[in-house]
Design a protein around this motif. Structure first.
Motif, mmCIF file in Angstrom:
data_model
loop_
_atom_site.group_PDB
_atom_site.id
_atom_site.type_symbol
_atom_site.label_atom_id
_atom_site.label_comp_id
_atom_site.label_asym_id
_atom_site.label_seq_id
_atom_site.Cartn_x
_atom_site.Cartn_y
_atom_site.Cartn_z
ATOM 1 N N GLN A 1 -26.987 129.551 20.709
ATOM 2 C CA GLN A 1 -25.902 130.465 20.358
ATOM 3 C C GLN A 1 -25.517 130.314 18.885
ATOM 4 O OE1 GLN A 1 -24.410 132.850 22.301
ATOM 5 N NE2 GLN A 1 -26.028 132.356 23.741
ATOM 6 N N THR A 2 -25.593 129.105 18.377
ATOM 7 C CA THR A 2 -25.233 128.844 16.989
ATOM 8 C C THR A 2 -26.216 129.512 16.022
ATOM 9 O OG1 THR A 2 -24.263 126.755 17.668
ATOM 10 C CG2 THR A 2 -24.697 127.002 15.347
ATOM 11 N N MET A 3 -27.425 129.727 16.484
ATOM 12 C CA MET A 3 -28.412 130.386 15.627
ATOM 13 C C MET A 3 -28.018 131.823 15.309
ATOM 14 S SD MET A 3 -31.985 128.951 17.021
ATOM 15 C CE MET A 3 -32.337 127.226 17.034
ATOM 16 N N ILE B 1 -18.101 128.666 13.057
ATOM 17 C CA ILE B 1 -19.206 128.310 13.958
ATOM 18 C C ILE B 1 -19.608 126.858 13.746
ATOM 19 C CG2 ILE B 1 -21.636 128.748 14.458
ATOM 20 C CD1 ILE B 1 -21.014 131.725 14.105
ATOM 21 N N TRP B 2 -19.650 126.394 12.512
ATOM 22 C CA TRP B 2 -20.026 125.013 12.230
ATOM 23 C C TRP B 2 -19.026 124.032 12.847
ATOM 24 C CZ3 TRP B 2 -23.906 122.138 11.389
ATOM 25 C CH2 TRP B 2 -23.750 120.846 10.907
ATOM 26 N N VAL B 3 -17.733 124.289 12.662
ATOM 27 C CA VAL B 3 -16.700 123.407 13.226
ATOM 28 C C VAL B 3 -16.792 123.399 14.751
ATOM 29 C CG1 VAL B 3 -14.205 123.142 13.539
ATOM 30 C CG2 VAL B 3 -15.139 123.561 11.265
ATOM 31 N N THR B 4 -17.011 124.562 15.351
ATOM 32 C CA THR B 4 -17.154 124.639 16.813
ATOM 33 C C THR B 4 -18.343 123.811 17.276
ATOM 34 O OG1 THR B 4 -16.196 126.851 16.817
ATOM 35 C CG2 THR B 4 -17.456 126.206 18.762
ATOM 36 N N PHE B 5 -19.460 123.950 16.596
ATOM 37 C CA PHE B 5 -20.680 123.247 16.985
ATOM 38 C C PHE B 5 -20.528 121.737 16.838
ATOM 39 C CE2 PHE B 5 -25.063 121.755 16.032
ATOM 40 C CZ PHE B 5 -25.614 122.030 17.268
ATOM 41 N N THR C 1 -16.134 127.767 26.379
ATOM 42 C CA THR C 1 -15.247 127.985 25.228
ATOM 43 C C THR C 1 -16.033 128.057 23.923
ATOM 44 O OG1 THR C 1 -13.470 126.827 26.380
ATOM 45 C CG2 THR C 1 -13.233 127.092 24.000
ATOM 46 N N ALA C 2 -16.972 127.133 23.719
ATOM 47 C CA ALA C 2 -17.763 127.126 22.482
ATOM 48 C C ALA C 2 -18.578 128.407 22.346
ATOM 49 C CB ALA C 2 -18.682 125.910 22.453
ATOM 50 N N VAL C 3 -19.211 128.837 23.430
ATOM 51 C CA VAL C 3 -20.002 130.071 23.388
ATOM 52 C C VAL C 3 -19.106 131.270 23.113
ATOM 53 C CG1 VAL C 3 -21.426 131.630 24.792
ATOM 54 C CG2 VAL C 3 -21.888 129.170 24.787
ATOM 55 N N ALA C 4 -17.939 131.304 23.725
ATOM 56 C CA ALA C 4 -17.000 132.420 23.503
ATOM 57 C C ALA C 4 -16.543 132.453 22.044
ATOM 58 C CB ALA C 4 -15.814 132.316 24.440
ATOM 59 N N VAL C 5 -16.226 131.307 21.488
ATOM 60 C CA VAL C 5 -15.797 131.256 20.082
ATOM 61 C C VAL C 5 -16.919 131.721 19.165
ATOM 62 C CG1 VAL C 5 -15.176 129.680 18.196
ATOM 63 C CG2 VAL C 5 -14.032 129.491 20.400
ATOM 64 N N ILE C 6 -18.124 131.250 19.405
ATOM 65 C CA ILE C 6 -19.263 131.636 18.561
ATOM 66 C C ILE C 6 -19.518 133.133 18.658
ATOM 67 C CG2 ILE C 6 -21.765 131.393 18.278
ATOM 68 C CD1 ILE C 6 -21.340 128.402 19.092
ATOM 69 N N GLN C 7 -19.574 133.665 19.860
ATOM 70 C CA GLN C 7 -19.855 135.098 20.029
ATOM 71 C C GLN C 7 -18.733 135.954 19.452
ATOM 72 O OE1 GLN C 7 -20.752 135.608 24.175
ATOM 73 N NE2 GLN C 7 -22.832 134.837 23.934
ATOM 74 N N THR C 8 -17.492 135.551 19.654
ATOM 75 C CA THR C 8 -16.368 136.314 19.116
ATOM 76 C C THR C 8 -16.364 136.293 17.597
ATOM 77 O OG1 THR C 8 -15.060 135.773 21.074
ATOM 78 C CG2 THR C 8 -13.859 136.548 19.149
ATOM 79 N N THR C 9 -16.681 135.138 17.034
ATOM 80 C CA THR C 9 -16.700 135.000 15.557
ATOM 81 C C THR C 9 -17.795 135.861 14.945
ATOM 82 O OG1 THR C 9 -15.848 132.753 15.758
ATOM 83 C CG2 THR C 9 -16.846 133.352 13.670
#
Length: 112
Positions: A36-38, A52-56, A101-109
């Protein structure tokens, strides 16, 4: 006759098996969130990349902390003959919530 605290003799092996499942799920969750981070390539500005970096990084820290904390609880409560199966079980639940939560934050961002 009083039963020893900690329940049946299968208590510790059960906790260890759940801990092994936690470690396997942590590896799978790490792989999924890495993919997801990619999607950071879709970011238009630095704020998106930083979020995204902070979330990861936070997620990776949690992936390390949960199995370590569960192992410490299993050992400490095992020495006192107390039940410990709940520690890795709660960690699995926290892992699922953190992954979602991490996936949701990444996708929303990336989308926003």
């Amino acid at each position: 006759m009083r039963r020893a605290p900690g329940g049946s003799p299968t208590e510790r092996p059960r906790a260890v098996l759940i801990l092994i499942a936690l470690i396997a799920l942590s590896v799978a969750a790490h792989w999924y969130v890495t993919l997801q981070t990619m999607s950071v390539a879709g970011c238009a500005d630095d704020t998106c990349s930083n979020t995204i970096w902070v979330t990861f990084v936070s997620f990776r820290g949690l992936l390390i902390a949960l199995p370590v904390l569960s192992t410490v609880i299993i050992i400490a409560r095992g020495l006192r003959q107390q039940s410990s199966w709940w520690a890795p079980t709660v960690s699995i639940a926290l892992l699922v919530v953190a992954t979602v939560t991490a996936v949701a934050v990444i996708q929303t961002t990336v989308a926003g």
